[in-house]
Write a protein that holds these residues in place. Structure first.
Motif, PDB file in Angstrom:
ATOM      1  N   SER A  48     -14.366  38.840  83.749  1.00 21.90           N
ATOM      2  CA  SER A  48     -13.408  37.759  83.959  1.00 21.90           C
ATOM      3  C   SER A  48     -14.133  36.416  84.072  1.00 21.90           C
ATOM      4  CB  SER A  48     -12.582  38.026  85.223  1.00 21.90           C
ATOM      5  OG  SER A  48     -11.642  36.999  85.433  1.00 21.90           O
ATOM      6  N   ALA A  85     -15.254  35.322  80.627  1.00 19.95           N
ATOM      7  CA  ALA A  85     -14.137  34.795  79.837  1.00 19.95           C
ATOM      8  C   ALA A  85     -13.849  33.356  80.239  1.00 19.95           C
ATOM      9  CB  ALA A  85     -12.897  35.666  80.030  1.00 19.95           C
ATOM     10  N   PHE A 107      -6.124  29.799  76.071  1.00 18.02           N
ATOM     11  CA  PHE A 107      -6.846  31.062  76.168  1.00 18.02           C
ATOM     12  C   PHE A 107      -6.463  31.789  77.463  1.00 18.02           C
ATOM     13  CE2 PHE A 107      -9.887  28.449  73.624  1.00 18.02           C
ATOM     14  CZ  PHE A 107      -9.773  29.161  72.441  1.00 18.02           C
ATOM     15  N   PHE A 108      -6.380  33.105  77.372  1.00 13.98           N
ATOM     16  CA  PHE A 108      -6.099  33.936  78.545  1.00 13.98           C
ATOM     17  C   PHE A 108      -7.333  33.979  79.435  1.00 13.98           C
ATOM     18  CE2 PHE A 108      -6.098  37.981  80.815  1.00 13.98           C
ATOM     19  CZ  PHE A 108      -4.832  37.979  81.389  1.00 13.98           C
ATOM     20  N   ARG A 109      -7.151  33.727  80.717  1.00 13.83           N
ATOM     21  CA  ARG A 109      -8.265  33.765  81.671  1.00 13.83           C
ATOM     22  C   ARG A 109      -8.263  35.126  82.363  1.00 13.83           C
ATOM     23  NH1 ARG A 109     -10.503  28.749  82.987  1.00 13.83           N
ATOM     24  NH2 ARG A 109      -9.476  26.982  81.947  1.00 13.83           N
ATOM     25  N   LEU A 121     -10.270  41.444  78.674  1.00 13.90           N
ATOM     26  CA  LEU A 121      -9.498  41.840  77.496  1.00 13.90           C
ATOM     27  C   LEU A 121      -8.457  42.911  77.837  1.00 13.90           C
ATOM     28  CD1 LEU A 121      -8.825  41.730  74.535  1.00 13.90           C
ATOM     29  CD2 LEU A 121     -10.803  43.203  74.064  1.00 13.90           C
ATOM     30  N   ALA A 158      -5.588  41.196  79.298  1.00 12.01           N
ATOM     31  CA  ALA A 158      -4.828  40.435  78.311  1.00 12.01           C
ATOM     32  C   ALA A 158      -3.923  41.347  77.497  1.00 12.01           C
ATOM     33  CB  ALA A 158      -5.785  39.676  77.405  1.00 12.01           C
ATOM     34  N   VAL A 199      -6.901  38.396  69.381  1.00 14.28           N
ATOM     35  CA  VAL A 199      -8.231  38.595  69.945  1.00 14.28           C
ATOM     36  C   VAL A 199      -9.239  37.914  69.025  1.00 14.28           C
ATOM     37  CG1 VAL A 199      -9.974  40.271  70.634  1.00 14.28           C
ATOM     38  CG2 VAL A 199      -7.547  40.754  71.052  1.00 14.28           C
ATOM     39  N   TRP A 247      -6.840  35.658  73.456  1.00 15.72           N
ATOM     40  CA  TRP A 247      -8.054  35.966  74.236  1.00 15.72           C
ATOM     41  C   TRP A 247      -9.253  35.781  73.320  1.00 15.72           C
ATOM     42  CZ3 TRP A 247     -12.319  39.101  74.008  1.00 15.72           C
ATOM     43  CH2 TRP A 247     -13.071  39.258  75.182  1.00 15.72           C
TER      44      TRP A 247
END
Length: 378
Positions: free
Chosen positions: A41, A44, A62-64, A67, A70, A83, A118
């Motif tokens: 995490s 990322a 972007f997803f924090r 994966l 996400a 992705v 992500w």
């Protein structure tokens, strides 16, 4: 050729399903698993920070997180997931980031279609593992993943599958065009799953409302029964109390009358006319009747009270006598003997003789005053 293309397409779809499923269920080390998630995490988040430092703030959202997190979010929310795997060591990375990922046209498209993004650098552990699972060979690499329910598996949980993949540099227009095709092809399935979920949720809410209504009705019935029981119990106790009070009242009246019949046997005879030291007492009864009776000087004040209390029995031939007083009973007189002028209350006294009581000797006119709870016994 057409048949071969169809077969290849089906194989690629199967591989995509297998790859993402394997990624979700690939064994992880038990020791330090929480530490690995925290590390992934953080990496990322660092990727996003480095991207902003190098290319600015105009970029997809972007997803924090990791994966798996996400993909789980996309699965639960029935969203397409993108992705992105890349590395600064590849020549096309800078151009892809500067020209494609910062394209406002692409960013707006991704936002309008609620696509979850992500991204990671394959030099980090988690993106590297993802590159192996997704079989990425050229960077930058982009996989489009969506939740799908395999045909013939109605009612089962959706699985995440790869529906498209980009290898190498792609223009914003090319990505939008292919994403549009994927959305057109797989979006209806997502919508169908959404509708099924909405139907299940609506049914669940209806059942919950029915359950709540049933419980509320049951609670109301129970409360009504409780109140009815309490009222019945209250009435029963009141009736029981009234019955006991009436029994006690009747027993008291019976004992009073029995005591009076016994006391009548203890009342001394009226003095003989030739006797001296005799007091003549005149009683005005509660009913207004006037009665005169003589007492010996040595008779007690209580004797005068007994005479008045048993007067109604003295002339009745039907009044049977009692040889002994009732047990567990203490008699109290419900009246007072009072001299009117001046007012003197002659209280019951079983030891004081009449000749010693001021206002009685040698004669007196007495008023019989009935007692109430508010009387002041002087």
């Amino acid at each position: 050729m057409v048949l071969r293309a169809i077969i290849d397409y089906c194989i690629n779809i199967f591989k995509g399903v297998l790859q993402v499923v394997l990624y979700f269920f690939i064994p992880r080390p038990l020791v330090g698993d929480g530490q690995n998630r925290q590390r992934d995490s953080q990496l990322a988040t660092q990727f996003i920070q480095k991207f902003v430092e190098k290319y600015g703030n105009v970029h997809p959202e972007f997803f924090r997180g990791t994966l798996p997190e996400a993909l789980e979010r996309a699965k639960n929310e029935l969203r397409f997931a993108m992705v992105i795997l890349q590395t600064d060591e590849h020549d096309n990375t800078i151009k892809f980031n500067r020209d494609t990922l910062t394209s406002e046209l692409l960013i707006a498209f991704l936002r309008e279609n609620n696509i979850l993004i992500w991204a990671g650098d394959v030099r980090d552990p988690e993106p590297f593992q993802a590159s192996i699972t997704l079989q990425a060979t050229t960077y930058p690499f982009v996989a489009i993943i969506a939740a799908q329910i395999p045909h013939g598996s109605t009612g089962s949980s959706p699985r995440m599958i790869v529906v498209d993949r980009f290898e190498g540099i792609s223009s914003p227009e090319n990505m939008i065009a292919r994403l549009t095709m994927s959305i057109s092809r797989y979006g209806p399935d997502l919508q169908r799953i959404r509708s099924e979920r909405a139907g299940h949720e609506a049914a669940r809410q209806i059942r919950a409302q029915q359950d709540d209504a049933y419980l509320a009705s049951l609670k109301a019935d129970q409360e009504k029964e409780r109140k009815a029981y309490e009222l019945a119990e209250k009435q029963r106790l009141a009736e029981e109390r009234a019955r006991k009070e009436e029994e006690a009242r009747q027993l008291l009246a019976l004992n009073r009358e029995k005591w009076r019949r016994w006391a009548l046997t203890q009342l001394p005879d009226e003095p003989h006319p030739n006797e001296t030291e005799v007091a003549k007492l005149s009683f005005k009864l509660v009913n207004g009747e006037r009665v005169v009776r003589k007492f010996r000087a040595t008779d007690t004040v209580e004797t005068a009270y007994i005479f008045v209390d048993t007067y109604h029995l003295q002339n009745g031939a039907s009044s049977s006598t009692v040889s002994e007083p009732p047990s567990n009973y203490t008699h109290t007189f419900d009246f007072l003997l009072v001299s009117p002028y001046p007012r003197i209350v002659h209280h019951v006294d079983k030891f004081k003789e009449i000749k010693s009581e001021q206002g009685l000797w040698p004669s007196a006119n007495l008023i019989v005053e009935g007692l109430t709870s508010d009387d002041d016994e002087e």
